[in-house]
Design a protein around this motif. Sequence first.
Motif, PDB file in Angstrom:
ATOM      1  N   GLN A  27       0.816  -1.298   0.015  1.00 42.21           N
ATOM      2  CA  GLN A  27      -0.009   0.040   0.154  1.00 42.21           C
ATOM      3  C   GLN A  27       1.077   1.187   0.000  1.00 42.21           C
ATOM      4  OE1 GLN A  27      -2.355   1.314   3.591  1.00 42.21           O
ATOM      5  NE2 GLN A  27      -4.101   1.189   2.298  1.00 42.21           N
ATOM      6  N   LEU A  30       2.354   2.233  -3.521  1.00 39.53           N
ATOM      7  CA  LEU A  30       1.398   2.653  -4.373  1.00 39.53           C
ATOM      8  C   LEU A  30       1.180   4.346  -4.398  1.00 39.53           C
ATOM      9  CD1 LEU A  30      -1.582  -0.063  -4.007  1.00 39.53           C
ATOM     10  CD2 LEU A  30       0.198   0.207  -5.884  1.00 39.53           C
ATOM     11  N   LYS A  31       0.882   4.753  -5.454  1.00 43.32           N
ATOM     12  CA  LYS A  31       0.552   6.338  -5.840  1.00 43.32           C
ATOM     13  C   LYS A  31      -0.985   6.377  -5.652  1.00 43.32           C
ATOM     14  CE  LYS A  31       4.476   7.207  -8.659  1.00 43.32           C
ATOM     15  NZ  LYS A  31       4.979   7.510 -10.274  1.00 43.32           N
ATOM     16  N   GLU A  34      -3.077   4.531  -8.181  1.00 43.43           N
ATOM     17  CA  GLU A  34      -2.720   2.874  -8.463  1.00 43.43           C
ATOM     18  C   GLU A  34      -3.410   2.416  -7.493  1.00 43.43           C
ATOM     19  OE1 GLU A  34       1.965   4.140 -10.018  1.00 43.43           O
ATOM     20  OE2 GLU A  34       1.512   2.997  -8.009  1.00 43.43           O
ATOM     21  N   ALA A  35      -3.707   1.054  -7.980  1.00 50.00           N
ATOM     22  CA  ALA A  35      -4.119  -0.086  -7.325  1.00 50.00           C
ATOM     23  C   ALA A  35      -3.170  -1.403  -7.436  1.00 50.00           C
ATOM     24  CB  ALA A  35      -5.487  -0.112  -7.581  1.00 50.00           C
ATOM     25  N   ALA A  36      -3.469  -2.237  -6.547  1.00 55.16           N
ATOM     26  CA  ALA A  36      -2.805  -3.562  -6.724  1.00 55.16           C
ATOM     27  C   ALA A  36      -3.947  -4.622  -6.518  1.00 55.16           C
ATOM     28  CB  ALA A  36      -1.782  -3.831  -5.697  1.00 55.16           C
ATOM     29  N   ARG A  61      -5.504  -0.309  -1.997  1.00 57.11           N
ATOM     30  CA  ARG A  61      -5.521   0.969  -2.656  1.00 57.11           C
ATOM     31  C   ARG A  61      -4.745   1.939  -1.511  1.00 57.11           C
ATOM     32  NH1 ARG A  61     -10.128   3.656  -5.834  1.00 57.11           N
ATOM     33  NH2 ARG A  61      -8.447   4.992  -6.107  1.00 57.11           N
ATOM     34  N   THR A 129      -3.566   3.199 -13.040  1.00 55.94           N
ATOM     35  CA  THR A 129      -2.433   2.363 -13.195  1.00 55.94           C
ATOM     36  C   THR A 129      -2.803   0.951 -12.126  1.00 55.94           C
ATOM     37  OG1 THR A 129      -0.745   3.637 -13.631  1.00 55.94           O
ATOM     38  CG2 THR A 129      -0.200   1.443 -12.980  1.00 55.94           C
ATOM     39  N   TYR A 131      -1.710  -2.809 -10.766  1.00 54.65           N
ATOM     40  CA  TYR A 131      -0.446  -3.759 -11.105  1.00 54.65           C
ATOM     41  C   TYR A 131      -1.239  -5.159 -10.328  1.00 54.65           C
ATOM     42  CZ  TYR A 131       2.691  -0.013 -10.670  1.00 54.65           C
ATOM     43  OH  TYR A 131       3.546   0.980 -10.951  1.00 54.65           O
ATOM     44  N   THR A 166       2.190  -9.379  -6.324  1.00 49.21           N
ATOM     45  CA  THR A 166       1.929  -8.181  -6.050  1.00 49.21           C
ATOM     46  C   THR A 166       3.254  -7.773  -5.257  1.00 49.21           C
ATOM     47  OG1 THR A 166       0.599  -8.506  -4.397  1.00 49.21           O
ATOM     48  CG2 THR A 166      -0.671  -7.675  -6.532  1.00 49.21           C
ATOM     49  N   ILE A 169       6.018  -5.100  -6.249  1.00 51.44           N
ATOM     50  CA  ILE A 169       5.900  -3.626  -6.116  1.00 51.44           C
ATOM     51  C   ILE A 169       6.970  -3.072  -5.114  1.00 51.44           C
ATOM     52  CG2 ILE A 169       4.002  -1.672  -5.663  1.00 51.44           C
ATOM     53  CD1 ILE A 169       1.936  -3.473  -6.540  1.00 51.44           C
TER      54      ILE A 169
END
Length: 218
Positions: A27, A30-31, A34-36, A61, A129, A131, A166, A169
Amino acid sequence: DELERSITLKITGNKEPVSLVQWQEVQSALKPNEAAIEFLRFPVLLPRKTDSVMYAALIIRPGTDSPEFIPLFEERDLAALLKTNGSTNTSSLYGGVDRSFIKSGSNKKISLYQLIWNPVSQSLKDVETIYYSSAGLLYRINIGAICIAPKTMLSHQYKFVQLGSTRQIVSSDDSALKNRNAVLMGGIQYEADSTAIQAAIGELDQLAVQNIRGGQYY
């Protein structure tokens, strides 16, 4: 455990085993836009005592208190769409939003978008974006090619970055995410012998000379 550790070191080329990564670390990496998504595949014992394999999405998120768990579908539903007997038709699968199949046990038609992406779409507002890491039969699906309109695919709405996990990241070595170079090869004849290979090279050389003489450069 020792054997698994040894194999992991040889595969990754690292001096230390792969470290555990907490979801909070993902988390933090992430920007805001962005989401994973970690897709999950797991067995479930239904009330009728029949085994079923389910799929779900775990979404992370920035700014949320915990990952969001979203149930998706049963594996047999995606298998029916893919037609795992070998008769998969890619154009039918990605041909448009109206492409669908009849769900087992009912007459309801479900598209690829409804099956995989519709359940998670509400949790991805303002995301640019994504991931993601696939699981099971989802490895056979090009997420970005799923249609959301007759001439619009998910790749038009999001930038997708597929990962093995993930956890990558937050990896200290993020060169894989920054590398935009690729070499694509097609039509490879693995059974070709050395004579056929040399002949093919000669044809390519001849074609290159013709293109240069004609003012075409590649």
